[in-house]
Design an enzyme around this catalytic site. Structure first.
Site, PDB file in Angstrom:
ATOM      1  N   THR A   1       0.827  -1.199   0.000  1.00  0.00           N
ATOM      2  CA  THR A   1       0.000   0.000   0.000  1.00  0.00           C
ATOM      3  C   THR A   1       0.866   1.257   0.000  1.00  0.00           C
ATOM      4  OG1 THR A   1      -0.115  -0.096   2.420  1.00  0.00           O
ATOM      5  CG2 THR A   1      -1.903  -1.134   1.187  1.00  0.00           C
TER       6      THR A   1
ATOM      7  N   ARG B   1     -13.988  -3.928  -1.948  1.00  0.00           N
ATOM      8  CA  ARG B   1     -14.203  -4.545  -0.635  1.00  0.00           C
ATOM      9  C   ARG B   1     -15.296  -3.817   0.136  1.00  0.00           C
ATOM     10  NH1 ARG B   1      -8.918  -5.148   2.287  1.00  0.00           N
ATOM     11  NH2 ARG B   1      -8.841  -7.128   1.158  1.00  0.00           N
TER      12      ARG B   1
END
Length: 356
Positions: free
Chosen positions: A170, A229
Site C-alpha cells: 500500500t 471490498r
C-alpha cells in the site's frame, strides 16, 4: 496497546474501512474471481498482466516476479490468486510483518515447489535482513544460509527452484530501489469508477443470491469509496436490511434506507468523517486548525484522524492540508449544508490564510 493497534481497531470498526476483517476474509474467498476474464476493473493492469502470463505459458517458463501497489481493498490478493490459477501453480501466502528474520524467509523459500507463486503482502514491512536475502532469491534463485556465528560463520549456498514472487504494498514509496528493480512487472491499482463497482455488486449479488436492480446497485456503488471490498461489505449490510425490513429485494429506496441506518451518507462518508468535518467547520470556522486539536475535538486519537479519516476526505476534495493546519474546502461546507464565512470562500482555504 500501541498507537498502531489503536488505529487499526478504530479503522476496523468502520463499515467503510478498506481493511479486511474476519467476516470479509471469509466472504471474499467465495466472491473472488478465478480468472482474469472474470476480474472486474483495473483494465490496464489486467491487460498487461494477461500478456505477461500468456507469454510465460507459451515459453513453458515461470512468470516474472510481480509487484502490485495500491490502496487496501482494490484486489491485490485476488490478482495474486488469479496469477497462480492462470499459471496452474500452487500459491503460498504470507506477509511482510510475519517475516522478521532472514531465517523466516529462508525457511519459506527452501520449501517452495518449482513454479509456485509466493504472495508477500505488505512487502514494504519486511525486515531489512530478509529483504537483502530476497534480492538474491529473486534474481539468482539462490540464498546463502549462514551457519555459525562470528569469525567461524560459514555461508552455505542453497539453490531454489524457479518461483514467482507476487509482492503487494500500500506504500510503494517505502520499497528500496534495488527491490523494486527486481520485479519484472509492476502494476498500480487505481480506485474504481462507480460503473465498475456496479458490475462488482451485480456479480457479488448473484453469488450471494441477492435480488438487486440497477438503481440499487448504483446507490451502493456511489457510497463505496471506489473500493470493491467496501462495496461488497455494504451489499451484505443492505441485504440484511432488505431481508428484515423489506421483501428481500434491493432497490434504490431500500439501499438508501439501509445505508442511512448504518450512517453512510450518499458521498460515502461515515460518522467519523462527518465528525471531523463538523468539528472543523462549526468549532474552528473551517480552519486552519492543528491535527492534534482537531483529534481532541472529535474524541479520537491523532493517528486515527490522520490515517483513517483524512485520506478519503482529502481525496474527495473536502479537506486540505496546509502548513498551518487542516482547512475545509468550500465543498465541505456545501456537503454539510452550511454557509462558509467570507474568508473560507477560496478554493483551498488560502484566502483565509493570507488574504486576497
Amino acid at each position: 496497546m500501541n498507537w498502531e493497534d489503536e488505529t487499526t481497531t478504530a479503522a476496523d470498526a468502520r463499515l467503510v474501512t478498506p481493511s479486511a476483517d474476519t467476516e470479509d476474509s471469509a466472504v471474499e474467498a467465495a466472491l473472488r474471481p478465478r480468472t482474469l476474464d472474470e476480474f472486474v476493473g483495473q483494465e490496464r493492469v489486467r491487460q498487461q498482466l494477461d500478456l505477461v502470463l500468456r507469454a510465460a505459458r507459451q515459453r513453458g517458463a515461470t512468470a516474472d516476479h510481480v509487484l502490485l501497489s495500491g490502496a487496501p481493498g482494490l484486489g491485490k490478493t485476488t490478482l495474486s490468486m488469479i496469477i497462480a490459477s492462470e499459471m496452474n501453480a500452487p500459491i503460498r501466502i504470507t506477509s511482510g510483518p510475519a517475516i522478521q528474520h532472514a531465517g523466516d524467509l529462508a525457511a519459506i523459500l527452501s520449501s517452495l515447489q518449482e513454479g509456485e507463486v509466493l504472495f508477500l503482502d505488505e512487502i514494504h514491512r519486511m525486515s531489512r535482513p530478509a529483504e537483502e536475502m530476497l534480492y538474491m532469491a529473486m534474481e539468482d534463485f539462490r540464498v546463502d544460509v549462514i551457519v555459525g556465528k562470528g569469525p567461524g560463520a560459514t555461508a552455505i549456498p542453497l539453490e531454489l527452484p524457479p518461483f514467482t514472487l507476487v509482492g503487494a504494498t500500500t506504500r510503494a514509496g517505502l520499497l528500496p530501489p534495488p527491490l523494486r528493480d527486481r520485479f519484472g512487472f509492476t502494476g498500480h491499482m487505481e480506485f474504481y469508477e462507480p460503473v465498475e463497482l456496479e458490475r462488482v455488486i451485480h456479480r457479488s449479488a448473484q453469488l450471494l443470491d441477492v435480488e438487486i436492480d440497477a438503481d440499487g446497485a448504483a446507490e451502493i456503488a456511489g457510497r463505496s469509496r471506489g473500493t470493491p471490498r467496501i462495496a461488497n461489505r455494504l451489499l451484505r449490510r443492505v441485504r440484511d436490511y432488505a431481508q428484515v425490513e423489506a421483501d428481500g429485494r434491493v432497490d434504490r429506496e431500500v439501499a438508501a434506507a439501509a445505508l442511512q441506518v448504518y450512517e453512510v451518507d450518499p458521498r460515502g462518508l461515515d460518522r467519523l468523517d462527518r465528525a471531523v468535518l463538523q468539528a472543523l467547520l462549526k468549532l474552528f470556522g473551517g480552519g486552519p486548525v492543528g491535527l492534534s486539536t482537531l483529534a481532541v475535538a472529535v474524541g479520537e486519537e491523532r493517528e486515527t484522524v490522520e490515517e483513517v479519516a483524512e485520506p478519503f476526505l482529502v481525496r474527495e476534495g473536502l479537506l486540505a492540508r496546509t502548513p498551518r493546519g487542516r482547512v475545509a474546502t468550500p465543498a465541505a461546507w456545501t456537503h454539510l449544508g452550511l454557509t462558509p464565512p467570507q474568508q473560507a470562500q477560496g478554493a483551498s482555504g488560502q484566502q483565509g490564510l493570507f488574504g486576497t
